[in-house]
Design a protein around this motif. Structure first.
Motif, PDB file in Angstrom:
ATOM      1  N   HIS A  93       0.705  -1.153   0.042  1.00 29.74           N
ATOM      2  CA  HIS A  93       0.057   0.000   0.115  1.00 29.74           C
ATOM      3  C   HIS A  93       0.873   1.238   0.130  1.00 29.74           C
ATOM      4  CE1 HIS A  93      -3.050   2.878   1.055  1.00 29.74           C
ATOM      5  NE2 HIS A  93      -4.142   1.971   1.024  1.00 29.74           N
ATOM      6  N   LYS A 133      -4.065   6.147  -6.222  1.00 30.95           N
ATOM      7  CA  LYS A 133      -4.714   5.140  -5.513  1.00 30.95           C
ATOM      8  C   LYS A 133      -3.881   4.544  -4.574  1.00 30.95           C
ATOM      9  CE  LYS A 133      -3.527   1.584  -8.966  1.00 30.95           C
ATOM     10  NZ  LYS A 133      -3.939   0.562  -9.915  1.00 30.95           N
ATOM     11  N   ALA A 137      -6.766  -2.150  -5.261  1.00 34.17           N
ATOM     12  CA  ALA A 137      -8.195  -2.033  -4.926  1.00 34.17           C
ATOM     13  C   ALA A 137      -8.981  -0.773  -5.704  1.00 34.17           C
ATOM     14  CB  ALA A 137      -8.563  -2.377  -3.549  1.00 34.17           C
ATOM     15  N   GLU A 139      -8.977   2.474  -4.566  1.00 33.54           N
ATOM     16  CA  GLU A 139      -9.496   3.666  -3.498  1.00 33.54           C
ATOM     17  C   GLU A 139      -8.696   4.922  -3.688  1.00 33.54           C
ATOM     18  OE1 GLU A 139     -10.670   4.722   1.055  1.00 33.54           O
ATOM     19  OE2 GLU A 139      -9.575   2.771   0.384  1.00 33.54           O
ATOM     20  N   VAL A 140      -9.240   5.962  -4.095  1.00 32.60           N
ATOM     21  CA  VAL A 140      -8.586   7.510  -4.076  1.00 32.60           C
ATOM     22  C   VAL A 140      -8.883   8.341  -3.008  1.00 32.60           C
ATOM     23  CG1 VAL A 140      -8.253   9.307  -5.610  1.00 32.60           C
ATOM     24  CG2 VAL A 140      -8.339   7.044  -6.529  1.00 32.60           C
ATOM     25  N   ASP A 141      -7.917   8.982  -2.438  1.00 34.26           N
ATOM     26  CA  ASP A 141      -8.111  10.229  -1.661  1.00 34.26           C
ATOM     27  C   ASP A 141      -7.022  10.996  -1.429  1.00 34.26           C
ATOM     28  OD1 ASP A 141      -7.051   9.512   0.839  1.00 34.26           O
ATOM     29  OD2 ASP A 141      -8.786   8.479   1.376  1.00 34.26           O
ATOM     30  N   VAL A 183     -11.917  13.785  -1.179  1.00 36.65           N
ATOM     31  CA  VAL A 183     -12.391  13.673  -2.569  1.00 36.65           C
ATOM     32  C   VAL A 183     -13.045  14.856  -2.912  1.00 36.65           C
ATOM     33  CG1 VAL A 183     -11.806  11.087  -2.817  1.00 36.65           C
ATOM     34  CG2 VAL A 183     -14.064  12.222  -2.295  1.00 36.65           C
TER      35      VAL A 183
END
Length: 328
Positions: A93, A133, A137, A139-141, A183
């Motif tokens: 990650h 990301k 998986a 996920e974005v922020d 986001v």
């Protein structure tokens, strides 16, 4: 004790570094698997190590006793792709990859891992819109933008990504109140605001925001108890002592904060008998809030703590030793 309780003279609460040190060193011997950020929690082992080692470093109490053991553990968390998981055999990650770099730098072991593969892994997670990301998986922020940019800046490899698009994604998360969400369109939050301003600072674009508007939003997070909340109408929490105060330093609005009240809040959250710092007065201490409480005291130049860098969350001395280009 209620979170709003201000009884007692907090100025008389002593700072007990030896108690904090003992608490931190005993974390991996505890059987309390429910503790937040527990040093040996399966999925939080590497993050927990960062909070623990970072705390010891600030206390000038980090020794080399377990340096080899911990370095080998971190190396074991690096996958073939170059990224690091939160534990051995865990999926890599972006955030835990940054943690790995920060821990190794504090142990003076930056060269123990393949930094080129690390940088390539981070860069590969940038998306077409400039966001990052966190892992496969998708996920974005803004947490992942900050972590990616921080890691690449420390490695001196920002050239691997599209910096203009990275900036534009961060700015798309700016809200009308001057703060940032995770986001585009999300509610403003102190932790995401730190990540956004930290990312812009790393890119050299922090002047693109309204410092006074943001400074006002940040200053309003300081509650009557002295501590900060993360959003309006929420209770204060020690962790925001880092997210908000560091952001104020990044935009040169730290003078808008009542240092005395903040210090007293952190001290009321401290366990002077057994060590450690909690989120609120009277609550159970944990390593996560211990680290962020100490970072706040460090930024306020209290108790002779090692000076922490308010962008990268490691000591200034560590950056000068291993990443001197950051200050050039």
């Amino acid at each position: 004790m209620e979170a709003s309780d201000k009884s007692g003279d907090s100025q008389d609460i002593p700072f007990t570094p030896e108690k904090h040190t003992s608490y931190l060193l005993a974390l991996d011997k505890s059987l309390d698997s429910d503790a937040i950020g527990h040093y040996t929690n399966e999925h939080l082992k590497l993050p927990g190590a960062y909070w623990c080692i970072g705390s010891l470093k600030l206390l000038n109490a980090l020794t080399e006793e377990r340096k080899k053991e911990i370095t080998l553990f971190i190396k074991g968390c690096q996958q073939e792709c170059g990224g690091f998981g939160g534990n051995v055999k865990h999926d890599p990650h972006v955030v835990t990859t940054l943690y790995a770099l920060l821990i190794l730098s504090m142990f003076d072991e930056v060269d123990a891992i393949d930094k080129d593969r690390m940088a390539t892994f981070i860069a590969s997670h940038q998306k077409e819109d400039g966001s990052f990301k966190g892992d496969y998986a998708g996920e974005v922020d803004t947490r992942f933008s900050y972590s990616a940019l921080s890691c690449l800046k420390l490695l001196n490899r920002l050239d691997l990504i599209n910096q203009e698009k990275a900036r534009d994604f961060i700015l798309s998360c700016l809200n009308i109140d001057g703060a940032f969400g995770g986001v585009p369109g999300a509610e403003s939050h102190a932790a995401y605001t730190f990540c956004s301003i930290g990312a812009l600072k790393i890119l050299g674009d922090e002047d693109l925001i309204d410092r006074d508007k943001l400074g006002s939003w940040l200053a309003k997070r300081q509650t009557i108890q002295g501590g900060f909340n993360g959003r309006p109408e929420k209770l204060p929490d020690v962790c925001y002592s880092w997210w908000i105060l560091s952001t104020c330093f990044m935009i040169d609005r730290q003078d808008w904060i009542d240092f005395k009240a903040l210090k007293e809040y952190v001290m009321r959250c401290s366990d002077v008998e057994s060590g450690g710092i909690s989120d609120r007065p009277g609550n159970e201490v944990d390593v996560f809030h211990t680290f962020f409480g100490l970072t706040a005291l460090s930024m306020m130049d209290q108790y002779g703590l090692e000076k922490i860098d308010h962008v990268y969350a490691i000591p200034v001395s560590t950056i000068k030793r291993h990443f001197p280009h950051v200050y050039q």
